[in-house]
Every structure is written in C-alpha cells, then in structure tokens.
Scaffold this active site. Structure first.
Site, short mmCIF file in Angstrom:
data_model
loop_
_atom_site.label_atom_id
_atom_site.label_comp_id
_atom_site.label_asym_id
_atom_site.label_seq_id
_atom_site.Cartn_x
_atom_site.Cartn_y
_atom_site.Cartn_z
N HIS A 40 19.11 40.56 43.36
CA HIS A 40 20.10 39.50 43.43
C HIS A 40 21.10 39.61 42.27
O HIS A 40 20.73 39.49 41.10
CB HIS A 40 19.39 38.15 43.38
CG HIS A 40 20.27 36.97 43.59
ND1 HIS A 40 20.26 35.87 42.77
CD2 HIS A 40 21.18 36.70 44.57
CE1 HIS A 40 21.12 34.97 43.20
NE2 HIS A 40 21.69 35.45 44.30
N GLU A 69 22.46 43.28 45.79
CA GLU A 69 23.27 42.18 46.32
C GLU A 69 24.30 41.85 45.26
O GLU A 69 23.97 41.74 44.07
CB GLU A 69 22.39 40.97 46.62
CG GLU A 69 23.11 39.82 47.32
CD GLU A 69 23.73 38.79 46.37
OE1 GLU A 69 24.50 37.94 46.83
OE2 GLU A 69 23.46 38.87 45.14
N ASP A 71 28.54 39.92 44.57
CA ASP A 71 29.53 38.96 45.06
C ASP A 71 30.93 39.43 44.66
O ASP A 71 31.11 39.96 43.56
CB ASP A 71 29.29 37.59 44.43
CG ASP A 71 27.83 37.17 44.50
OD1 ASP A 71 27.47 36.55 45.50
OD2 ASP A 71 27.07 37.48 43.56
N HIS A 84 30.16 36.09 40.64
CA HIS A 84 29.58 35.12 41.57
C HIS A 84 30.31 33.78 41.57
O HIS A 84 30.76 33.31 42.61
CB HIS A 84 28.10 34.88 41.25
CG HIS A 84 27.50 33.79 42.10
ND1 HIS A 84 27.46 32.47 41.70
CD2 HIS A 84 26.95 33.84 43.33
CE1 HIS A 84 26.91 31.75 42.66
NE2 HIS A 84 26.58 32.54 43.65
#
Length: 273
Positions: A40, A69, A71, A84
C-alpha cells in the site's frame, strides 16, 4: 398483488442492470493478478525514513517481491505525480492542494522531513520497469478528468503489468471509452458513513456499486472491514468479478483477505526491511 410482483421484478432487474460489470468478461486477463500482494503506497515505513509513495518505498517493494499500489494526481502544469492526499499538510507540511502547484514547485518539498521528494509517475515506471505489478489509483477531484488522459499518455508506452482504479466512476468511464484495453477497478467502501463533501446519493451509489453500469469495472477494490456488502456478493456470484481488499495491516486481516478474496493491499510496520 400482481402489480406488487411486477414492481419487485422491475426493481430487481434495475439493480442487476446497475451492477452490470463490463461488455465482455475479462476474468482471464485478471487471472494473472490473483493472489497478488500489493504494498500500500509502496513498502513504506516512517520510522525507517521510508515515506509512503516515495521512491524509497517503491524500491523496498521491488526488493521484497511485492506489487505496488500507488496514487496519482495531476499538477497545475499538467504533470502526473505520485501522491495520496488531496492536500500537502500531512506529508509535506505545506498548504494547498497538489493541483495548485507546478511540478517544479512540488519537487522543492520533502516527504515527512526526509530527503525523499514527490516522484513523477514516469520516474516510478522507469524504475520499476516491469519488475512488479502496479495498481494505480486515479485521484480525481470532482469532474476534473485531466489526470486520466495525462496518465494514459504515460502508461500506454509502459510494458509492465498494471491496473488502474478509482473511487470516481467518471475516471473509469473515461478509461472505458478511450483506453478500453486497460483493466480498471471500482474502489469503494462504506462511503455513507464517512463525513465526505460529496452528495449522499453519490456516495450511496458508489458504496453499492450502482455506477458500475457507467464505469464497467473489471474488478472491485473494497475496504475489508466494510465487507460483506450485498452488491459485492452479487457481483462475485453473477459475474465472478475479482475483488481486491484493503488495507490489510494485521496478520488476522491478511489471513481473512486471503481466505475470501482475490488481491491484497497491505501494510507492514517495521518488518523485513
């Protein structure tokens, strides 16, 4: 009585229509991502000076064999950066939104008082170079879809494995229309319980996946603690839709995710560095 039955049938058909996943079944293409462990925001650890969504976090994920993962936002001058939060306060101690700054301005800031800076998506792709599957979350403020086109311009030349996902169904709709070959996922959770600025009806529709008819996702990405959800169950039963679960921060959560779902977005604290 007959009218009541007709109403229930029409209602059921309407719900099934709204839960429609995609024009063709792409579970075979999704199969290569099943059982993938996605770190993450990279394999980050604040105490070890490895901030989330930093090049250090992505290097650590690759080194340990995890997927990543991450963003992405678009800057004021149209560049795609990996970050993020909507605002810079928590990670950089600065005011304002990512979209308010140019790339040059953003790269003057440091992540969590380390030497790490906000990376560009292109920089991350060049480093990863196909060594880890990527799960790219599109951060889309309102109806501003610039990040969709800008990210596709970068991703379309990348030869590694990747998926895109977003809470904002308009982003999935954009990818469905202009980049249909890219596998896309609908992010969701118990959004009606969150104090968000978006209208309640919109949060309700996304919570229950009733905008799938617009975004046509190839997978669902749902918050583990908000499962089971009736719409997720229906999608899995009707369409065999793969489900990613997030964010798995304990061994118990990880084992629960592995037992019931298909892809795992996890964090660890102070382990295996």
């Amino acid at each position: 009585m007959a009218a009541g039955y007709i109403f229930l049938v029409v209602l059921l058909l309407g719900v099934l229509y709204l839960l429609l996943i995609r024009p063709e079944n792409r579970n075979a293409e999704m199969a290569v991502y099943r059982r993938t462990m996605f770190a993450h925001r990279g394999y980050h650890n604040k105490e070890k000076l490895i901030p989330e969504n930093s090049m250090a976090a992505f290097r650590a994920a690759v080194a340990h064999g995890y997927g990543i993962e991450l963003d992405i936002h678009i800057t004021r001058d149209g560049k795609v950066v990996v970050f993020h939060d909507d605002t810079l306060e928590r990670m950089c101690g600065e005011h304002g939104k990512v979209e308010d700054y140019t790339l040059e301005e953003l790269q003057k800031f440091h992540l969590l008082n380390t030497t790490e800076r906000i990376p560009e998506l292109q920089e991350v792709l060049e480093y990863v170079d196909g060594r880890a599957p990527l799960l790219v979350e599109l951060k889309i403020p309102g109806r501003d879809l610039r990040v969709c086109e800008a990210s596709y311009d970068i991703l379309k030349t990348y030869h590694g494995k990747y998926l895109v996902q977003s809470f904002n169904t308009l982003g999935l709709q954009w990818y469905h229309k202009y980049a249909p070959a890219i596998l896309r996922g609908q992010l969701s959770s118990n959004l009606t319980a969150d104090p968000l600025n978006d209208p309640y009806i919109l949060r309700f529709l996304v919570k229950y996946l009733m905008l799938n008819v617009i975004g046509r996702p190839d997978f669902i990405s749902y918050k583990l603690k908000d499962l089971p959800n009736c719409s997720v169950l229906l999608c899995r039963w009707l369409w065999r839709i793969p489900v990613a679960v997030w964010t798995l921060r304990t061994e118990q959560a990880l084992q629960q995710g592995k037992a019931k779902y298909d892809m795992y977005i996890f964090e660890k604290s102070g382990e295996n560095y």
